[in-house]
Design a protein around this motif. Structure first.
Motif, PDB file in Angstrom:
ATOM      1  N   PRO A 223      31.253  36.055  28.791  1.00  0.00           N
ATOM      2  CA  PRO A 223      30.723  37.315  28.273  1.00  0.00           C
ATOM      3  C   PRO A 223      29.628  37.950  29.125  1.00  0.00           C
ATOM      4  O   PRO A 223      29.501  39.176  29.142  1.00  0.00           O
ATOM      5  CB  PRO A 223      30.201  36.944  26.890  1.00  0.00           C
ATOM      6  N   THR A 224      28.846  37.139  29.806  1.00  0.00           N
ATOM      7  CA  THR A 224      27.717  37.672  30.591  1.00  0.00           C
ATOM      8  C   THR A 224      27.631  36.945  31.928  1.00  0.00           C
ATOM      9  O   THR A 224      28.203  35.862  32.104  1.00  0.00           O
ATOM     10  CB  THR A 224      26.377  37.461  29.859  1.00  0.00           C
ATOM     11  N   ILE A 225      26.840  37.505  32.833  1.00  0.00           N
ATOM     12  CA  ILE A 225      26.669  36.868  34.136  1.00  0.00           C
ATOM     13  C   ILE A 225      25.949  35.521  33.979  1.00  0.00           C
ATOM     14  O   ILE A 225      26.257  34.556  34.696  1.00  0.00           O
ATOM     15  CB  ILE A 225      25.951  37.818  35.118  1.00  0.00           C
ATOM     16  N   GLY A 226      25.045  35.444  33.019  1.00  0.00           N
ATOM     17  CA  GLY A 226      24.360  34.176  32.780  1.00  0.00           C
ATOM     18  C   GLY A 226      25.311  33.103  32.273  1.00  0.00           C
ATOM     19  O   GLY A 226      25.229  31.935  32.686  1.00  0.00           O
ATOM     20  N   ALA A 227      26.208  33.498  31.393  1.00  0.00           N
ATOM     21  CA  ALA A 227      27.197  32.546  30.882  1.00  0.00           C
ATOM     22  C   ALA A 227      28.127  32.088  32.007  1.00  0.00           C
ATOM     23  O   ALA A 227      28.506  30.909  32.074  1.00  0.00           O
ATOM     24  CB  ALA A 227      28.011  33.178  29.754  1.00  0.00           C
ATOM     25  N   LEU A 228      28.462  33.008  32.905  1.00  0.00           N
ATOM     26  CA  LEU A 228      29.317  32.629  34.038  1.00  0.00           C
ATOM     27  C   LEU A 228      28.592  31.629  34.937  1.00  0.00           C
ATOM     28  O   LEU A 228      29.180  30.626  35.369  1.00  0.00           O
ATOM     29  CB  LEU A 228      29.719  33.867  34.840  1.00  0.00           C
ATOM     30  N   ALA A 229      27.327  31.902  35.213  1.00  0.00           N
ATOM     31  CA  ALA A 229      26.545  31.004  36.076  1.00  0.00           C
ATOM     32  C   ALA A 229      26.474  29.602  35.478  1.00  0.00           C
ATOM     33  O   ALA A 229      26.565  28.601  36.191  1.00  0.00           O
ATOM     34  CB  ALA A 229      25.145  31.571  36.275  1.00  0.00           C
ATOM     35  N   ALA A 230      26.305  29.543  34.152  1.00  0.00           N
ATOM     36  CA  ALA A 230      26.203  28.249  33.488  1.00  0.00           C
ATOM     37  C   ALA A 230      27.540  27.533  33.442  1.00  0.00           C
ATOM     38  O   ALA A 230      27.612  26.308  33.599  1.00  0.00           O
ATOM     39  CB  ALA A 230      25.661  28.445  32.073  1.00  0.00           C
ATOM     40  N   ALA A 231      28.617  28.306  33.240  1.00  0.00           N
ATOM     41  CA  ALA A 231      29.933  27.687  33.026  1.00  0.00           C
ATOM     42  C   ALA A 231      30.635  27.335  34.326  1.00  0.00           C
ATOM     43  O   ALA A 231      31.376  26.354  34.388  1.00  0.00           O
ATOM     44  CB  ALA A 231      30.813  28.637  32.214  1.00  0.00           C
ATOM     45  N   SER A 232      30.419  28.148  35.380  1.00  0.00           N
ATOM     46  CA  SER A 232      31.259  27.971  36.562  1.00  0.00           C
ATOM     47  C   SER A 232      30.601  28.536  37.819  1.00  0.00           C
ATOM     48  O   SER A 232      30.904  29.659  38.240  1.00  0.00           O
ATOM     49  CB  SER A 232      32.615  28.649  36.324  1.00  0.00           C
ATOM     50  N   PRO A 233      29.719  27.757  38.434  1.00  0.00           N
ATOM     51  CA  PRO A 233      29.071  28.236  39.666  1.00  0.00           C
ATOM     52  C   PRO A 233      30.064  28.679  40.742  1.00  0.00           C
ATOM     53  O   PRO A 233      29.773  29.612  41.503  1.00  0.00           O
ATOM     54  CB  PRO A 233      28.247  27.024  40.121  1.00  0.00           C
ATOM     55  N   VAL A 234      31.213  28.050  40.812  1.00  0.00           N
ATOM     56  CA  VAL A 234      32.182  28.426  41.841  1.00  0.00           C
ATOM     57  C   VAL A 234      32.695  29.846  41.611  1.00  0.00           C
ATOM     58  O   VAL A 234      32.934  30.602  42.562  1.00  0.00           O
ATOM     59  CB  VAL A 234      33.337  27.393  41.930  1.00  0.00           C
ATOM     60  N   ASP A 235      32.818  30.241  40.343  1.00  0.00           N
ATOM     61  CA  ASP A 235      33.242  31.611  40.050  1.00  0.00           C
ATOM     62  C   ASP A 235      32.123  32.604  40.326  1.00  0.00           C
ATOM     63  O   ASP A 235      32.375  33.733  40.749  1.00  0.00           O
ATOM     64  CB  ASP A 235      33.731  31.710  38.603  1.00  0.00           C
ATOM     65  N   LEU A 236      30.884  32.174  40.093  1.00  0.00           N
ATOM     66  CA  LEU A 236      29.735  33.033  40.413  1.00  0.00           C
ATOM     67  C   LEU A 236      29.687  33.292  41.916  1.00  0.00           C
ATOM     68  O   LEU A 236      29.519  34.438  42.364  1.00  0.00           O
ATOM     69  CB  LEU A 236      28.451  32.344  39.959  1.00  0.00           C
ATOM     70  N   GLU A 237      29.872  32.254  42.688  1.00  0.00           N
ATOM     71  CA  GLU A 237      29.861  32.383  44.147  1.00  0.00           C
ATOM     72  C   GLU A 237      30.992  33.306  44.603  1.00  0.00           C
ATOM     73  O   GLU A 237      30.789  34.169  45.468  1.00  0.00           O
ATOM     74  CB  GLU A 237      30.017  30.989  44.761  1.00  0.00           C
ATOM     75  N   ALA A 238      32.147  33.133  44.014  1.00  0.00           N
ATOM     76  CA  ALA A 238      33.298  33.965  44.391  1.00  0.00           C
ATOM     77  C   ALA A 238      33.055  35.427  44.029  1.00  0.00           C
ATOM     78  O   ALA A 238      33.472  36.340  44.755  1.00  0.00           O
ATOM     79  CB  ALA A 238      34.562  33.455  43.701  1.00  0.00           C
ATOM     80  N   LEU A 239      32.374  35.656  42.920  1.00  0.00           N
ATOM     81  CA  LEU A 239      32.043  37.023  42.518  1.00  0.00           C
ATOM     82  C   LEU A 239      31.170  37.677  43.590  1.00  0.00           C
ATOM     83  O   LEU A 239      31.447  38.796  44.043  1.00  0.00           O
ATOM     84  CB  LEU A 239      31.314  36.996  41.176  1.00  0.00           C
ATOM     85  N   PHE A 240      30.130  36.959  44.027  1.00  0.00           N
ATOM     86  CA  PHE A 240      29.229  37.529  45.041  1.00  0.00           C
ATOM     87  C   PHE A 240      29.933  37.705  46.384  1.00  0.00           C
ATOM     88  O   PHE A 240      29.631  38.654  47.118  1.00  0.00           O
ATOM     89  CB  PHE A 240      27.966  36.684  45.171  1.00  0.00           C
ATOM     90  N   ALA A 241      30.847  36.832  46.693  1.00  0.00           N
ATOM     91  CA  ALA A 241      31.605  36.986  47.942  1.00  0.00           C
ATOM     92  C   ALA A 241      32.434  38.265  47.898  1.00  0.00           C
ATOM     93  O   ALA A 241      32.507  39.007  48.891  1.00  0.00           O
ATOM     94  CB  ALA A 241      32.501  35.769  48.169  1.00  0.00           C
ATOM     95  N   LEU A 242      33.038  38.549  46.738  1.00  0.00           N
ATOM     96  CA  LEU A 242      33.844  39.773  46.647  1.00  0.00           C
ATOM     97  C   LEU A 242      32.946  41.014  46.613  1.00  0.00           C
ATOM     98  O   LEU A 242      33.318  42.060  47.160  1.00  0.00           O
ATOM     99  CB  LEU A 242      34.784  39.725  45.433  1.00  0.00           C
TER     100      LEU A 242
END
Ligand code: 5GP
Ligand code: ZN
Length: 117
Positions: free
Chosen positions: A54-73
């Motif tokens: 639901p939020t960027i904070g929830a993403l960071a907590a749940a899946s750092p690899v997806d957070l990293e991929a988000l910033f790469a894109l």
């Protein structure tokens, strides 16, 4: 494709799945970028993880690899849109901050001079 939890009633999950059309500008294994339907600047691209959180904070907590991929894109989109050196990256969290879609997303805004803080 990675297995990604999706949410049936989520607009961005439907856009990611291609069930609702969008002007897609880039994608990767873990993230998708498409133009905002109501642009606030000449460049206004939303970058969203394929994984529903639901939020960027929830993403960071749940899946750092997806957070990293988000910033790469985000970086890729900023470069291809010609705003790598001058852009704003905005994450709204919660209704008081203006969040209307509860699927984490980055706003990449550029192509103008921002005066307001
Ligand atoms: P938020 O206010 O949650 O941070 O950002 C949601 C953004 O999604 C808004 O800027 C809004 O214009 C955009 N948006 C809402 N519905 C659609 C849609 O159906 N397609 C696209 N491309 N953008 C949308
Ligand atoms: Zn979603």
């Amino acid at each position: 494709m990675t297995a990604t939890p999706q949410q049936d009633d989520c607009l961005f999950c439907k856009i990611i799945a291609g069930e609702i059309p969008s002007d897609r500008v880039a994608e990767s294994e873990r993230a998708v970028a498409f133009r905002d339907i109501n642009p606030a600047a000449p460049v206004h691209v939303l970058v969203v993880p394929r994984r529903h959180e639901p939020t960027i904070g929830a993403l960071a907590a749940a899946s750092p690899v997806d957070l990293e991929a988000l910033f790469a894109l985000v970086a890729e989109v900023a470069a291809t849109e010609g705003v790598a050196e001058h852009h704003r990256l905005v994450f709204n969290t919660g209704t008081d901050a203006g969040q209307t879609i509860f699927h984490a997303h980055a706003h990449v805004l550029g192509g103008k001079t921002f005066t307001e803080r």
